[in-house]
Motif scaffolding. Structure first.
Motif, mmCIF file in Angstrom:
data_model
loop_
_atom_site.group_PDB
_atom_site.id
_atom_site.type_symbol
_atom_site.label_atom_id
_atom_site.label_comp_id
_atom_site.label_asym_id
_atom_site.label_seq_id
_atom_site.Cartn_x
_atom_site.Cartn_y
_atom_site.Cartn_z
ATOM 1 N N ARG A 1 9.386 0.026 33.211
ATOM 2 C CA ARG A 1 8.549 0.284 34.042
ATOM 3 C C ARG A 1 9.019 0.316 35.371
ATOM 4 N NH1 ARG A 1 5.686 -2.921 31.068
ATOM 5 N NH2 ARG A 1 5.657 -4.617 32.671
ATOM 6 N N THR A 2 10.417 0.906 35.291
ATOM 7 C CA THR A 2 11.150 1.085 36.528
ATOM 8 C C THR A 2 10.726 1.841 37.695
ATOM 9 O OG1 THR A 2 12.654 2.847 35.899
ATOM 10 C CG2 THR A 2 13.074 0.484 35.353
ATOM 11 N N MET A 3 9.739 2.780 37.515
ATOM 12 C CA MET A 3 9.186 3.896 38.256
ATOM 13 C C MET A 3 10.327 4.658 39.163
ATOM 14 S SD MET A 3 6.353 1.316 39.745
ATOM 15 C CE MET A 3 7.492 -0.052 40.119
ATOM 16 N N SER A 4 11.585 4.809 38.377
ATOM 17 C CA SER A 4 12.511 5.613 38.643
ATOM 18 C C SER A 4 13.250 4.809 39.851
ATOM 19 C CB SER A 4 12.090 7.186 39.164
ATOM 20 O OG SER A 4 11.329 7.463 38.433
ATOM 21 N N TYR A 5 13.015 3.460 40.183
ATOM 22 C CA TYR A 5 13.920 2.927 41.137
ATOM 23 C C TYR A 5 15.254 2.868 40.489
ATOM 24 C CZ TYR A 5 10.358 1.552 44.269
ATOM 25 O OH TYR A 5 9.303 1.727 45.413
ATOM 26 N N PRO A 6 16.368 3.235 41.361
ATOM 27 C CA PRO A 6 17.640 2.916 40.993
ATOM 28 C C PRO A 6 17.983 1.452 40.537
ATOM 29 C CG PRO A 6 17.813 4.117 42.958
ATOM 30 C CD PRO A 6 16.433 3.727 42.524
ATOM 31 N N GLN A 7 18.835 1.088 39.858
ATOM 32 C CA GLN A 7 19.050 -0.036 39.169
ATOM 33 C C GLN A 7 20.245 -0.972 39.535
ATOM 34 O OE1 GLN A 7 16.573 -1.898 36.806
ATOM 35 N NE2 GLN A 7 15.388 -0.483 38.253
ATOM 36 N N LEU A 8 20.961 -0.677 40.412
ATOM 37 C CA LEU A 8 22.306 -1.380 40.734
ATOM 38 C C LEU A 8 21.844 -2.628 41.128
ATOM 39 C CD1 LEU A 8 25.379 -0.198 42.714
ATOM 40 C CD2 LEU A 8 24.172 -1.995 43.612
#
Length: 308
Positions: A154-161
């Motif tokens: 459920r990252t909601m398309s947020y980048p993950q760096l």
């Protein structure tokens, strides 16, 4: 902490000889480490190998590479070039009329106060843990997902760096219950943003960049404020976008005399722009700016060569 903020980027910077001076090396190593760690964590999770023994093995290998890297004959100590730049900058303070000297000194003191505040924030916020809603239920939760050796949900398309780098602290300690080290990374980003302006001022010997230190501090405090000390992506994004601007400005400079700013590879700006895009969606502005300025610079060079 060393893995998240220094070691991978340092090995890349030194192998490519992208930096001159200790301060520039530390700042570029910080920014590039974030990018390299993101890809490292992603690869290990894809292979199901993001475990404490694996990361400790990689860490030991990096330490060995740091101490075993080939050295040039009679190399100048990194801190020497920084001291030469500082000495040249101090000499410039005394140039011109007494009114101009007083104005320059006032600007330097103002910038020093803002830097002192940023250093103080690192110690003031040390020992805190994630408490605010979004940092607990989003950014840190995604970091815990990474640390659990699986893709975040459920990252909601947020980048993950940012979550990928935060997860390193949990994997190294082999526990998801100690949050202080992950939270301890956050105050470093506004401090590093200001130090980029310090190094830029020393290399270019232009007081406009000294004035940029309190102005940038004011912008950080008025736009994102305490958010940059929380587990949000605004702090890292501000640092990385400032680093892109820093790299682009130095990439346009021709190599100067010993002790002054040299030309920085445009590759550094491209990598930092990629890191910004992987931190938050608005980081893509850095990618577009980097590409546009690079294209414009090459067109200008071609036009100049045609005139000659």
């Amino acid at each position: 902490m060393a893995q998240a903020t220094f070691l991978p980027g340092y090995l890349l910077v030194r192998s490519r000889r992208w930096a001159t001076g200790q301060l520039q090396t530390l700042l570029l190593a910080f920014g590039l480490s974030l990018l390299l760690n993101f890809y490292l964590v992603s690869i290990l999770v894809a292979m199901g190998l993001y475990r404490t023994p694996v990361m400790l093995g990689i860490f030991v290998l990096e330490i060995i590479l740091v101490f075993c890297r080939p050295r040039r004959l009679n190399p100048d100590p990194e801190w020497c070039s920084d001291l030469v730049r500082l000495n040249h900058f101090a000499m410039d303070l005394r140039q011109g009329s007494w009114l101009l000297c007083i104005l320059r000194i006032a600007v330097v003191l103002w910038g020093g106060v803002e830097l002192a505040k940023a250093f103080r924030a690192v110690f003031v916020h040390w020992g805190e843990i994630f408490q605010v809603w979004d940092e607990v239920t989003s950014w840190n939760r995604w970091a815990l997902d990474w640390a659990g050796n699986h893709w975040p949900e459920r990252t909601m398309s947020y980048p993950q760096l940012l979550p990928a780098n935060l997860s390193l602290t949990y994997v190294f300690m082999d526990t998801p219950n100690i949050w202080v080290f992950a939270k301890g990374l956050m105050p470093l980003f506004p401090l590093a943003s200001l130090l980029l302006m310090v190094d830029l001022a020393l290399r270019t010997r232009k007081f406009v960049y000294v004035l940029a230190i309190p102005i940038l501090s004011l912008l950080i405090n008025t736009t994102i404020g305490d958010v940059c000390h929380l587990g949000y992506a605004e702090g890292p994004l501000t640092f990385l976008m400032t680093a892109v601007l820093y790299a682009l400005l130095l990439a346009e400079r021709a190599p100067g005399p010993a002790g002054e700013g040299g030309k920085l590879s445009a590759d550094v700006a491209a990598l930092l722009a990629a890191a910004a895009a992987l931190t938050k969606t608005t980081g893509w502005y850095a990618v577009l700016a980097c590409g546009g300025l690079t294209w414009w610079g090459r067109r200008s060079e071609e036009h100049t060569s045609e005139l000659q």
